[in-house]
Design a protein around this motif. Structure first.
Motif, PDB file in Angstrom:
ATOM      1  N   GLU A   1       6.441   9.771  -1.598  1.00  0.00           N
ATOM      2  CA  GLU A   1       5.650   8.635  -1.136  1.00  0.00           C
ATOM      3  C   GLU A   1       6.113   7.381  -1.860  1.00  0.00           C
ATOM      4  O   GLU A   1       6.721   7.454  -2.925  1.00  0.00           O
TER       5      GLU A   1
ATOM      6  N   ASN B   1       4.675   3.477  -2.969  1.00  0.00           N
ATOM      7  CA  ASN B   1       3.531   2.580  -3.115  1.00  0.00           C
ATOM      8  C   ASN B   1       4.055   1.182  -3.419  1.00  0.00           C
ATOM      9  O   ASN B   1       4.880   1.012  -4.321  1.00  0.00           O
ATOM     10  N   TYR B   2       3.572   0.206  -2.673  1.00  0.00           N
ATOM     11  CA  TYR B   2       3.991  -1.175  -2.840  1.00  0.00           C
ATOM     12  C   TYR B   2       2.770  -2.010  -3.231  1.00  0.00           C
ATOM     13  O   TYR B   2       1.709  -1.883  -2.618  1.00  0.00           O
TER      14      TYR B   2
ATOM     15  N   GLY C   1       0.833  -1.191   0.000  1.00  0.00           N
ATOM     16  CA  GLY C   1       0.000   0.000   0.000  1.00  0.00           C
ATOM     17  C   GLY C   1       0.868   1.241   0.000  1.00  0.00           C
ATOM     18  O   GLY C   1       2.061   1.197  -0.306  1.00  0.00           O
ATOM     19  N   LYS C   2       0.272   2.351   0.361  1.00  0.00           N
ATOM     20  CA  LYS C   2       0.949   3.644   0.300  1.00  0.00           C
ATOM     21  C   LYS C   2       1.576   4.023   1.634  1.00  0.00           C
ATOM     22  O   LYS C   2       0.961   3.891   2.693  1.00  0.00           O
ATOM     23  N   TRP C   3       2.830   4.483   1.543  1.00  0.00           N
ATOM     24  CA  TRP C   3       3.569   5.000   2.689  1.00  0.00           C
ATOM     25  C   TRP C   3       4.142   6.364   2.304  1.00  0.00           C
ATOM     26  O   TRP C   3       4.533   6.572   1.159  1.00  0.00           O
ATOM     27  N   TYR C   4       4.218   7.261   3.268  1.00  0.00           N
ATOM     28  CA  TYR C   4       4.788   8.595   3.053  1.00  0.00           C
ATOM     29  C   TYR C   4       6.130   8.683   3.764  1.00  0.00           C
ATOM     30  O   TYR C   4       6.271   8.203   4.895  1.00  0.00           O
TER      31      TYR C   4
ATOM     32  N   ARG D   1       1.903   6.026   7.339  1.00  0.00           N
ATOM     33  CA  ARG D   1       0.710   5.851   6.498  1.00  0.00           C
ATOM     34  C   ARG D   1       0.007   7.188   6.275  1.00  0.00           C
ATOM     35  O   ARG D   1      -0.834   7.312   5.407  1.00  0.00           O
TER      36      ARG D   1
END
Length: 181
Positions: free
Chosen positions: A60, A62-63, A41-44, A143
């Protein structure tokens, strides 16, 4: 020693804006029982050690798991976008990923030292140069674009307990980003 002196001119351009330390890479413990499906998902990016391949603000990551079970890594910010591939290199230590951003480079370490999956992740990577010195990379990811100061403090404590020098760590600007991305 003569080899080291001969290699320095070749290596120095690679370490511009990096965190160079003497000796081999440390080997910190990683997240036990790592669950990739909860991590994707998305991480900042909240804070990082400076890296020449990454600059700007609003960064950011994104995985996403691909059909072949590799992991798509999409890093973007206001200055650049980079797509790479990550793999779990050893299922016994699933938090030790390998990441590559080109077909021509080997996988570099991307170790998840700690994550609660819902708010914060503490990431470490290290490039060892003949066990004489190493280049540290470290990230605190969230997150959300902003983490409480106490959460960042605890993440930094984890690096320090593992003898990872984060004195050069810098905050990533995450304000005013929604209009840029």
């Amino acid at each position: 020693m003569a080899i080291i002196i001969l290699l320095l001119p070749l290596v120095l351009p690679l370490i511009d804006a990096q965190t160079l330390q003497w000796g081999p890479c440390p080997t910190p413990m990683v997240q036990p029982n790592f669950d990739l499906n909860r991590y994707i998902g998305k991480w900042y990016e909240i804070e990082k050690l400076p890296a020449s391949f990454e600059s700007g603000k609003c960064i950011e990551a994104n995985y996403a798991v691909r059909p072949d079970n590799t992991i798509q890594v999409l890093n973007k910010g206001n200055e650049s976008t980079a797509e790479g591939t990550a793999v779990i290199q050893d299922n016994r230590e699933a938090a030790k990923l390998g990441v590559s951003f080109t077909y021509f480079t080997p996988y570099g370490p991307y170790w998840i030292l700690s994550t609660d999956y819902t708010s914060v992740a503490v990431i470490y990577s290290c490039t060892d140069i003949m066990r004489v010195f190493h280049i540290d990379y470290a990230w605190i990811l969230g997150r959300s674009r902003i983490l409480p100061a106490e959460t960042v403090f605890h993440a930094k404590e984890l690096f320090s307990r593992n003898k990872i020098d984060i004195s050069g760590m810098k905050a990533t600007e995450q304000r005013g980003c929604d209009s840029l991305i």
